[in-house]
Design a protein around this motif. Sequence first.
Motif, short mmCIF file in Angstrom:
data_model
loop_
_atom_site.label_atom_id
_atom_site.label_comp_id
_atom_site.label_asym_id
_atom_site.label_seq_id
_atom_site.Cartn_x
_atom_site.Cartn_y
_atom_site.Cartn_z
N MET A 153 -21.80 -9.10 -36.82
CA MET A 153 -21.76 -8.26 -36.49
C MET A 153 -22.59 -7.26 -37.57
N ARG A 154 -23.16 -7.44 -38.64
CA ARG A 154 -23.74 -6.83 -39.24
C ARG A 154 -24.82 -6.50 -38.75
N ASN A 155 -25.54 -7.04 -38.22
CA ASN A 155 -26.65 -6.52 -37.31
C ASN A 155 -26.63 -5.94 -36.26
N GLU A 156 -25.20 -5.81 -35.42
CA GLU A 156 -25.07 -4.71 -34.25
C GLU A 156 -24.46 -3.37 -35.13
N PHE A 157 -23.89 -3.22 -36.46
CA PHE A 157 -23.43 -2.22 -36.98
C PHE A 157 -24.94 -1.98 -37.65
N LYS A 158 -26.10 -2.57 -38.07
CA LYS A 158 -26.78 -1.78 -38.54
C LYS A 158 -27.73 -0.60 -37.67
N ASN A 159 -28.09 -1.94 -35.77
CA ASN A 159 -28.51 -1.21 -35.05
C ASN A 159 -27.89 0.07 -34.45
N GLY A 192 -24.45 1.09 -35.28
CA GLY A 192 -23.60 1.09 -35.90
C GLY A 192 -21.68 1.25 -35.45
N THR A 193 -21.20 1.89 -35.47
CA THR A 193 -19.38 0.91 -35.31
C THR A 193 -19.05 0.81 -33.57
N ASP A 194 -19.65 1.99 -33.18
CA ASP A 194 -18.97 2.26 -31.57
C ASP A 194 -19.22 0.89 -30.84
N HIS A 195 -17.57 0.29 -30.12
CA HIS A 195 -17.34 -0.96 -29.29
C HIS A 195 -18.14 -2.28 -30.70
N LEU A 196 -17.97 -1.42 -30.98
CA LEU A 196 -18.53 -3.03 -31.87
C LEU A 196 -17.67 -4.66 -31.82
N PHE A 197 -16.20 -4.07 -31.88
CA PHE A 197 -15.20 -5.64 -31.81
C PHE A 197 -15.60 -5.79 -30.00
N GLU A 198 -16.06 -5.39 -28.97
CA GLU A 198 -15.71 -5.44 -28.14
C GLU A 198 -16.81 -6.18 -27.84
N LYS A 199 -17.89 -5.59 -28.68
CA LYS A 199 -19.60 -6.53 -28.16
C LYS A 199 -19.26 -7.97 -28.99
N THR A 200 -18.91 -7.94 -29.69
CA THR A 200 -18.34 -9.59 -30.91
C THR A 200 -17.35 -10.25 -30.27
N ASN A 220 -9.61 -10.49 -26.73
CA ASN A 220 -9.34 -9.05 -26.58
C ASN A 220 -7.72 -8.84 -27.21
N LYS A 221 -6.70 -9.53 -27.81
CA LYS A 221 -5.30 -9.54 -28.35
C LYS A 221 -5.69 -10.02 -29.70
N TYR A 222 -7.00 -10.33 -30.07
CA TYR A 222 -7.37 -9.77 -32.10
C TYR A 222 -7.89 -8.62 -32.17
N LYS A 223 -8.08 -7.57 -31.06
CA LYS A 223 -8.55 -5.81 -31.46
C LYS A 223 -7.60 -5.35 -31.99
N TYR A 224 -6.34 -5.87 -32.02
CA TYR A 224 -5.18 -5.10 -32.85
C TYR A 224 -5.50 -5.58 -34.75
N ASN A 225 -5.65 -7.14 -34.75
CA ASN A 225 -6.01 -6.92 -35.84
C ASN A 225 -7.50 -7.18 -36.68
N PHE A 226 -8.08 -6.40 -36.33
CA PHE A 226 -9.83 -5.79 -36.11
C PHE A 226 -9.26 -4.97 -36.82
N GLU A 227 -8.37 -3.83 -35.71
CA GLU A 227 -8.20 -2.54 -35.88
C GLU A 227 -7.24 -1.91 -37.41
N LEU A 228 -6.36 -3.23 -37.86
CA LEU A 228 -5.55 -2.84 -38.85
C LEU A 228 -6.18 -3.65 -40.02
N LEU A 229 -7.35 -4.31 -39.79
CA LEU A 229 -7.84 -4.69 -41.25
C LEU A 229 -8.31 -3.41 -41.56
N HIS A 230 -9.09 -2.57 -40.46
CA HIS A 230 -9.61 -1.26 -40.61
C HIS A 230 -8.55 -0.34 -41.93
N GLN A 231 -7.62 -0.35 -41.33
CA GLN A 231 -6.08 0.33 -42.37
C GLN A 231 -5.68 -0.42 -44.00
#
Length: 202
Positions: free
Chosen positions: A54-60, A62-70, A78-89
């Motif tokens: 995730m660090r490398n993907e973000f560095k190279n 940015g944030t676009d589709h980072l969850f999907e790539k990971t 895919n159900k964990y996308k909710y947790n990913f987005e919630l953590l941002h908040q």
Amino acid sequence: MDAHQLIKDKQIVIFELDDVLYPEKDYLLQVYYLFAQFIEYTEQKNAQVILEFMRNEFKNNGTDHLFEKTATAFEIDNKYKYNFELLHQNARLPLKLLLFKNMLEFMQTLVVDRKKIFIVTAGNPEQQLNKIKQTEWNGLEQYLTVYFADELNQQKSEIFQNILNDNNLSSSDALVVGANNFDEQQSRLINLPYIVSLEIYK
């Protein structure tokens, strides 16, 4: 540019938050750390390897589709996308967010000179508030007035104008400190002086 010269004829200074007062990556990388730990706990996948990806993907890229790539790289449901987005908040960060040194010193100068400090920030209001709450303000928090553009459903230029009106000021009495073209464009719409945060020193 010398901070004292910048503000000698100003009454208020308006800041954006991300990459102006603190480095946004300091928030995001901690969110990614917490997400990787969460996946290790729930799915028994190696948190360190996930975080490194995730660090490398973000560095190279940015944030676009980072969850999907990971998720694709590590077969994460895919159900964990909710947790990913919630953590941002609402993430509770392991480490406080630290202001850029030049911004800390500049804001301290503003307080000493009795200038008013405003933050007008775009983005998810809950997420932006979470960042503000977990920033080490060094006592400056009591001098801040914050506006969330998305919550008010207004352009920044409208909020800037309202701040001027509420304080009976003209555009020449204020300064906007930003870090991108959008902030500059919004300032120019009402003839507000604008400066990039990196150009300010004590």
